[in-house]
Design an enzyme around this catalytic site. Structure first.
Site, PDB file in Angstrom:
ATOM      1  NE  ARG A 101      -3.798   0.539   1.989  1.00 29.17           N
ATOM      2  CZ  ARG A 101      -4.972   0.412   2.617  1.00 29.17           C
ATOM      3  NH1 ARG A 101      -5.147   0.991   3.797  1.00 29.17           N
ATOM      4  NH2 ARG A 101      -5.953  -0.266   2.078  1.00 29.17           N
ATOM      5  CG  HIS A 128      -8.378  -0.071  -2.771  1.00 27.32           C
ATOM      6  ND1 HIS A 128      -7.555  -1.137  -2.473  1.00 27.32           N
ATOM      7  CD2 HIS A 128      -9.068   0.205  -1.626  1.00 27.32           C
ATOM      8  CE1 HIS A 128      -7.734  -1.485  -1.212  1.00 27.32           C
ATOM      9  NE2 HIS A 128      -8.635  -0.693  -0.673  1.00 27.32           N
ATOM     10  CD  GLN A 131     -12.972  -2.594  -0.614  1.00 25.31           C
ATOM     11  OE1 GLN A 131     -12.184  -2.615   0.308  1.00 25.31           O
ATOM     12  NE2 GLN A 131     -14.148  -3.196  -0.541  1.00 25.31           N
ATOM     13  CG  ASP A 227     -13.761   5.738  -0.980  1.00 23.78           C
ATOM     14  OD1 ASP A 227     -13.707   5.473   0.239  1.00 23.78           O
ATOM     15  OD2 ASP A 227     -12.751   5.807  -1.705  1.00 23.78           O
ATOM     16  CB  CYS A 267     -14.030   0.426   0.220  1.00 20.60           C
ATOM     17  SG  CYS A 267     -13.458   2.130   0.301  1.00 20.60           S
ATOM     18  NE  ARG A 295      -9.516  -5.575   0.299  1.00 24.07           N
ATOM     19  CZ  ARG A 295      -8.856  -4.590   0.927  1.00 24.07           C
ATOM     20  NH1 ARG A 295      -9.545  -3.621   1.499  1.00 24.07           N
ATOM     21  NH2 ARG A 295      -7.543  -4.545   0.951  1.00 24.07           N
TER      22      ARG A 295
HETATM   23  N1  NVA Z   1     -10.269   6.264  -1.218  1.00 25.60           N
HETATM   24  C1  NVA Z   1      -9.904   5.826   0.109  1.00 25.60           C
HETATM   25  C2  NVA Z   1     -10.051   4.343   0.218  1.00 25.60           C
HETATM   26  C3  NVA Z   1      -9.797   3.789   1.598  1.00 25.60           C
HETATM   27  C4  NVA Z   1      -9.849   2.297   1.684  1.00 25.60           C
HETATM   28  C5  NVA Z   1      -8.499   6.263   0.426  1.00 25.60           C
HETATM   29  O1  NVA Z   1      -7.617   6.138  -0.424  1.00 25.60           O
HETATM   30  O2  NVA Z   1      -8.266   6.750   1.538  1.00 25.60           O
END
Ligand code: NVA
Length: 310
Positions: A101, A128, A131, A227, A267, A295
């Site tokens: 990440r 992502h 997800q 989101d 998510c 997930r």
């Molecule tokens: N768009 C959000 C997703 C978190 C799982 C972020 O990048 O913070």
């Protein structure tokens, strides 16, 4: 050739289906695949906050017979203490796969170029994909199976320029879905991602649309996602976000414009009263906990699939 899962369109439509089928099998039979038996280690690196991702990859690697090595990016400081390239080469000599990440997608691409083992995107600024796969599995389960994804409409309302919007475009198009993004004009998705998703959709019978009206995005959709308005690393203030995205809040009135029986996705982490109301998040149409659980199953399937490539 070593395969990676850096963005959603790294899987062809046929391959995405294989991974989703494997995920369903692993959900039914948790310990059916042991590609990491040994145990072989998987490096799981975090340059941004995490809970679900650390949980699901740690549990998943263990269930596949492997050893999860979780690394806090503040300790490793990849790209600062040493280059991404050197880190990749060191990791690749000892682990079976790398899960990362991080911030810009280019860091992940550099890791993949030099690691010599499969690299999986556990969220970047741009995508992502784990997800999005979990969400496809969740929609399919509530729609009666994987075949039901094809021709279904997935609407996403909120920040159209973030990782989830991009991943929904690519993953949904790959699955032959009609993906509609409802977002303010200034937060349109990256044009290259939209073009790529449209090209994929042209081969799968899906479609992609970007609109600037929440009701138009959601109308008749079978799945409605949102989101956070402020993603990790995004400097937008809460007040700016409210002004920009307020009209795209997923509340019961907006969800009522979708198909009867439509599911609501998020998510997580979710901010009730901002991008989603508590009524929707905690209500009967919400499938957010299924997404969070899925997930685990899709990531185990992705790792197994990648590790089994010749
Ligand atoms: N768009 C959000 C997703 C978190 C799982 C972020 O990048 O913070």
């Amino acid at each position: 050739m070593t395969r990676h899962f850096l963005r959603d369109d790294d899987l062809t439509p046929v391959e995405q289906r294989e991974v989703l089928e494997l995920a369903l099998r692993l959900k039914a039979e948790r310990f059916a695949e042991r590609p990491l038996a040994g145990p072989r280690a998987v490096a799981i690196l975090f340059d941004k906050p995490t809970l679900r991702t650390q949980l699901s990859f740690t549990v998943g690697v263990a269930e596949l017979g492997g050893h999860p090595m979780v690394v806090d990016g503040n300790l490793a400081r990849i790209g600062v203490r040493e280059s991404v390239e050197d880190t990749a080469k060191v990791l690749g000599r000892q682990v079976a796969a790398v899960v990362w990440r991080t911030f810009d997608q280019s860091r992940l691409e550099t890791m993949a170029r030099h690691a010599g083992v499969p690299v999986v995107n556990a969220l970047t600024d741009q995508f992502h994909p784990c997800q999005a796969l979990a969400d496809l599995l969740t929609i399919a389960e509530h729609a009666g199976g994987l075949d039901a994804l094809h021709d279904r409409t997935l609407a996403y309302v909120g920040d159209g320029a973030n990782n989830m919007a991009h991943s929904y475009l690519l993953a949904g198009a790959t699955a032959g879905m009609h993906v509609r993004i409802g977002t303010p004009f200034g937060r349109r998705p990256d044009a290259q991602v939209v073009d790529r998703a449209a090209a994929v959709a042209a081969t799968t019978g899906g479609s992609v649309t970007v609109v600037h009206d929440a009701a138009a995005a959601v109308s008749g959709a079978e799945a409605v996602a949102t989101d956070t308005w402020v993603s990790m690393g995004d400097a937008t203030s809460e007040q700016e976000a409210e002004e920009l995205f307020g009209p795209f809040r997923l509340d019961a009135e907006l969800l009522d414009r979708a198909e009867p029986g439509a599911v609501a996705l998020h998510c997580m982490p979710a901010y009730r009263g901002k991008e989603i109301t508590a009524e929707v998040m905690d209500g009967p149409r919400s499938v957010v906990l299924d997404e969070a659980e899925n997930r685990l199953h899709v990531q185990k399937a992705v790792l197994t699939w990648l590790l089994e490539r010749p």
